[in-house]
Design a protein around this motif. Structure first.
Motif, short mmCIF file in Angstrom:
data_model
loop_
_atom_site.label_atom_id
_atom_site.label_comp_id
_atom_site.label_asym_id
_atom_site.label_seq_id
_atom_site.Cartn_x
_atom_site.Cartn_y
_atom_site.Cartn_z
N ASP A 1 48.61 -4.19 -11.89
CA ASP A 1 49.15 -3.45 -13.03
C ASP A 1 48.62 -2.01 -13.08
OD1 ASP A 1 50.90 -3.34 -15.21
OD2 ASP A 1 49.25 -3.57 -16.63
N ILE A 2 48.36 -1.43 -11.90
CA ILE A 2 47.92 -0.03 -11.84
C ILE A 2 49.12 0.91 -11.78
CG2 ILE A 2 46.70 1.66 -10.39
CD1 ILE A 2 44.84 -0.64 -9.53
N ILE A 3 50.21 0.47 -11.14
CA ILE A 3 51.42 1.28 -11.00
C ILE A 3 52.63 0.53 -11.55
CG2 ILE A 3 50.51 2.52 -9.00
CD1 ILE A 3 52.24 0.73 -7.23
N LYS A 4 53.71 1.27 -11.80
CA LYS A 4 54.92 0.67 -12.38
C LYS A 4 55.89 0.19 -11.31
CE LYS A 4 54.74 3.84 -16.34
NZ LYS A 4 55.44 4.95 -17.05
N ASN A 5 55.92 0.94 -10.18
CA ASN A 5 56.93 0.67 -9.16
C ASN A 5 56.36 0.90 -7.77
OD1 ASN A 5 59.22 1.80 -7.29
ND2 ASN A 5 60.27 0.54 -8.83
N VAL A 6 56.58 -0.03 -6.86
CA VAL A 6 56.02 0.06 -5.51
C VAL A 6 56.72 1.15 -4.70
CG1 VAL A 6 55.69 -1.13 -3.30
CG2 VAL A 6 55.24 -2.33 -5.46
N ASP A 7 58.07 1.13 -4.68
CA ASP A 7 58.83 2.02 -3.81
C ASP A 7 58.58 3.49 -4.10
OD1 ASP A 7 59.93 -0.10 -2.44
OD2 ASP A 7 61.70 -0.22 -3.73
N SER A 8 58.59 3.87 -5.40
CA SER A 8 58.44 5.29 -5.74
C SER A 8 57.06 5.82 -5.36
CB SER A 8 58.70 5.51 -7.23
OG SER A 8 57.72 4.84 -8.01
N ILE A 9 56.00 5.03 -5.61
CA ILE A 9 54.65 5.48 -5.27
C ILE A 9 54.46 5.53 -3.75
CG2 ILE A 9 52.18 4.99 -5.51
CD1 ILE A 9 53.61 5.90 -8.08
N TYR A 10 54.97 4.53 -3.06
CA TYR A 10 54.87 4.51 -1.59
C TYR A 10 55.57 5.74 -1.01
CZ TYR A 10 55.75 3.00 3.24
OH TYR A 10 55.84 2.92 4.60
N ARG A 11 56.75 6.05 -1.56
CA ARG A 11 57.51 7.21 -1.07
C ARG A 11 56.75 8.51 -1.35
NH1 ARG A 11 61.81 5.76 -3.17
NH2 ARG A 11 61.74 6.96 -5.11
N ARG A 12 56.15 8.65 -2.53
CA ARG A 12 55.39 9.85 -2.87
C ARG A 12 54.20 10.05 -1.93
NH1 ARG A 12 55.38 12.51 -7.73
NH2 ARG A 12 53.89 13.84 -6.63
N LEU A 13 53.53 8.97 -1.57
CA LEU A 13 52.38 9.06 -0.67
C LEU A 13 52.80 9.57 0.71
CD1 LEU A 13 50.55 5.75 -1.63
CD2 LEU A 13 49.70 8.06 -2.04
N LEU A 14 53.93 9.07 1.20
CA LEU A 14 54.40 9.51 2.52
C LEU A 14 54.92 10.94 2.47
CD1 LEU A 14 56.18 6.34 3.98
CD2 LEU A 14 53.79 7.05 4.14
N GLY B 1 54.62 7.33 -12.35
CA GLY B 1 54.66 5.89 -12.11
C GLY B 1 53.28 5.25 -12.02
N VAL B 2 52.21 6.05 -12.13
CA VAL B 2 50.84 5.52 -12.10
C VAL B 2 50.36 5.36 -13.55
CG1 VAL B 2 48.46 5.92 -11.35
CG2 VAL B 2 50.37 6.64 -9.90
N LYS B 3 49.86 4.16 -13.88
CA LYS B 3 49.41 3.88 -15.25
C LYS B 3 47.95 4.25 -15.46
CE LYS B 3 52.40 -0.19 -15.89
NZ LYS B 3 52.37 -1.65 -16.21
N LYS B 4 47.11 4.02 -14.42
CA LYS B 4 45.67 4.16 -14.59
C LYS B 4 45.06 4.84 -13.36
CE LYS B 4 45.94 -0.54 -16.42
NZ LYS B 4 45.56 -1.94 -16.14
#
Length: 656
Positions: free
Chosen positions: A528-541, A565-568
């Motif tokens: 429960d640290i992030i809201k969505n896997v795809d958007s954060i993964y895409r931002r990192l790349l 999309g990051v909560k904490k």
């Protein structure tokens, strides 16, 4: 003089000499008035030296064939020796942009080099020599006070065309809420104008550079500016030209110190090293001044980008800064060469860095309490007058004692930081400052100089005793008890959250490191640290495409993301069984065995940015830290972070 006499004779005037051999115009007042009226309607033909050099530079830039020297001599009505002097100066100037001024007999004069360098050289020449004229012109255009004529401004700019460019840039800056420093704002407007002007005349960029380090927001900004311009002038430029402008824009943006968190470990490490070395050179410890670190980080990131891309910069205060801080300027010039070995900082960039250090030292001086002894023959009268003047003119002297010469023999002079006397004292053992009881301006200047040299001397005991800690402005709002408790509570909760979300993964395997990052992001979603896997993964790349993330000299890569999309706050590490080759922060390939993942919400408070910066800098604090974070030992990593946070909180409490 003969020509002047000829003109004066038409108005019944002549030149005469007075008894001091000074020249003056002699004649009736009404004739002198007629002359002045006539002169006011004349258009001056003489140009300044800088204007003539500019005309030569523009002619060389616009010529597709070599120009004969006699043509320049005829156009400017100057001698062969003068044009040779101008060309010598221009040759030295353009050399700094990688351009070559070719001068050969029976060939002519030609400016050789790539198109991008020519544009940068022309823009720099305008700003360096016509800074005030450009400011006035842009102001008048902005306030509709410029009369549009067929004549060119500074022999190059069409006022109406320049107005279109300025309006387009201003509109986008306001809509996007982007700040540019004054000189950078002007430089960007000039580059946009020069790009469109030269593109329309057939001068196109030839070299296709790699623009992987450009951010989408920079490209989008330039696209919007160009769209507005092209709607007005009906003249389009290519995508390559827009990429060039996006590059220039990226190097011009001002980053607020409060909006910066350390997303470049190498820059952060170099800045800390820079502050340490400068502190050693000037014998003043500035390593604990976080506002200095933050300000340098905000400034140096675009500055380094400008230097690497040879975009150039202009600081109108450079000469003034050199005069005001001569020793500091030399120290920082030497230290930047040691710290940034692969970069060559021009004086204009050094001057900006000096301003940051100068501000820190000035703030430090304003936090000094000095104990002074005032000596006069009787201890009354003149000494009281001097005491009053000292308190008014030298506010850092907070404690003043008055003594007669007789009483002074019984005092321990070592307990005083400064000793002033209104008379000459018969000893050489103790240093004192001889002043006028009325404290003249020269006295004040001498005292300030003495205090500066005293503060920056090797007298460590003096500094520790008299210098109050510099408060960093990390807490917002008035310093009431409620504000203080709320902000401290928020600081503790942020650190607790980050430590709670600390996790180390071992034994990770995959076809490539991207798959492993995906697994780590999915784990963050489950926590429960992030809201969505795809958007954060895409931002990192996407962040990796902008610049390498491998930390040189280690086997670690720091992937980081600040997103809505990051909560904490979270810091997690993945240890790979098999190393992968990644691009380092120095743009060189390197072997990586540890993936470090640092996540933060899009909106960060100043204290959260400090915490993020602390994590990044702790990783490469020293060789021991590098070994700890490379070990995949969660206990050791947690212990190291806890120690850093403990010291961080301790410093904050002491500051407040």
């Amino acid at each position: 003089m003969r020509n002047i006499e000829k003109i004066l004779s038409e108005y019944n005037l002549k030149i005469s000499r007075n008894k001091d051999n000074f020249l003056y115009i002699k004649g009736k007042n009404e004739d002198i008035f007629k002359l002045s009226q006539s002169l006011s309607r004349m258009r001056p033909l003489d140009f300044s030296v800088d204007q003539r050099k500019l005309i030569v530079l523009i002619k060389l830039l616009q010529a597709k064939e070599p120009i004969k020297q006699h043509a320049l001599i005829s156009d400017l009505d100057i001698s062969a020796a003068t044009i040779a002097s101008y060309l010598d100066d221009l040759q030295a100037f353009v050399k700094g942009f990688g351009l070559m001024l070719i001068r050969k007999r029976n060939f002519g004069i030609q400016l050789s080099g790539n198109e991008a360098s020519k544009r940068k050289a022309l823009g720099k020449f305008f700003i360096q020599h016509f800074h005030e004229e450009l400011i006035e012109a842009l102001f008048q255009l902005d306030h509709h006070r410029f009369r549009y004529t067929d004549s060119l401004f500074l022999h190059y700019f069409e006022p109406a065309y320049l107005n279109v460019v300025q309006n387009a840039v201003n509109t986008e800056l306001e809509e996007k809420k982007i700040d540019l420093a004054d000189s950078d704002y002007m430089a960007f407007i000039l580059q946009v104008y020069i790009t469109y002007q030269r593109y329309s005349k057939g001068y196109r960029l030839q070299d296709v550079d790699h623009h992987s380090d450009l951010e989408e927001s920079d490209i989008a900004f330039v696209q919007s500016v160009c769209h507005r311009i092209e709607n007005e002038i009906k003249n389009e430029i290519s995508e390559l030209e827009k990429q060039y402008l996006a590059e220039y824009f990226k190097g011009s943006k001002v980053q607020s110190a409060e909006s910066v968190y350390d997303d470049n470990v190498i820059t952060s490490r170099n800045i800390k090293h820079l502050i340490e070395l400068v502190s050693q050179k000037i014998n003043v410890d500035l390593t604990s001044d976080f506002s200095l670190f933050q300000g340098l980080l905000a400034h140096l990131k675009p500055s380094i980008f400008r230097i690497r891309k040879n975009l150039g910069s202009y600081n109108p205060l450079t000469e003034q800064i050199k005069q005001q801080y001569p020793k500091l300027f030399k120290v920082i010039t030497d230290v930047t060469q040691r710290v940034f070995k692969d970069l060559s900082f021009p004086d204009d960039e050094i001057a900006y860095i000096v301003l940051h250090f100068g501000a820190s030292l000035e703030q430090r001086q304003s936090n000094i309490n000095l104990h002074a002894l005032v000596v006069c023959p009787t201890g009354i009268g003149a000494s009281k007058m001097l005491e009053t003047r000292l308190r008014k003119e030298i506010p850092c002297i907070t404690n003043i004692e008055i003594s007669s010469i007789k009483e002074m023999k019984t005092k321990d002079l070592d307990q005083y930081d400064l000793v002033f006397s209104t008379v000459r004292l018969p000893w050489a053992k103790h240093t004192y400052i001889y002043v006028n009881p009325l404290l003249s301006k020269e006295d004040v200047k001498n005292i300030e100089g003495y205090i500066n040299s005293y503060i920056h001397s090797d007298q460590k005991d003096f500094r520790e005793k008299n210098v109050k800690p510099i408060e960093t402005d990390f807490l917002s709002g008035p310093k009431t008890l409620d504000n203080l408790m709320d902000d401290m509570k928020y600081m503790y909760s942020s650190i607790s959250t980050l430590l709670r979300n600390l996790k180390v993964y071992t034994g990770l395997n995959g076809e490539d490191y991207r798959g492993i990052i995906r697994l780590m992001v999915e784990s963050c979603f489950q926590q429960d640290i992030i809201k969505n896997v795809d958007s954060i993964y895409r931002r990192l790349l996407e962040r990796e495409k902008i610049a390498g993330l491998g930390i040189p000299g280690t086997n670690m890569a720091l992937f980081h993301c600040q997103d809505q999309g990051v909560k904490k706050l979270a810091f997690q590490l993945g240890h790979l069984d098999t190393p992968f080759i990644l691009r380092g922060m120095d743009e060189k390939p390197m072997s990586v065995r540890n993936i470090l993942l640092l996540l933060a919400p899009e909106e960060l408070t100043p204290i959260q940015r400090e915490i993020m910066s602390l994590v990044s800098s702790t990783i490469i604090e020293d060789n021991k830290s590098i070994l700890i974070f490379s070990s995949a030992n969660e206990h050791l990593i947690r212990e190291k972070l806890e120690k850093s946070f403990y010291q961080f909180i301790k410093n904050k409490i002491l500051e407040e």
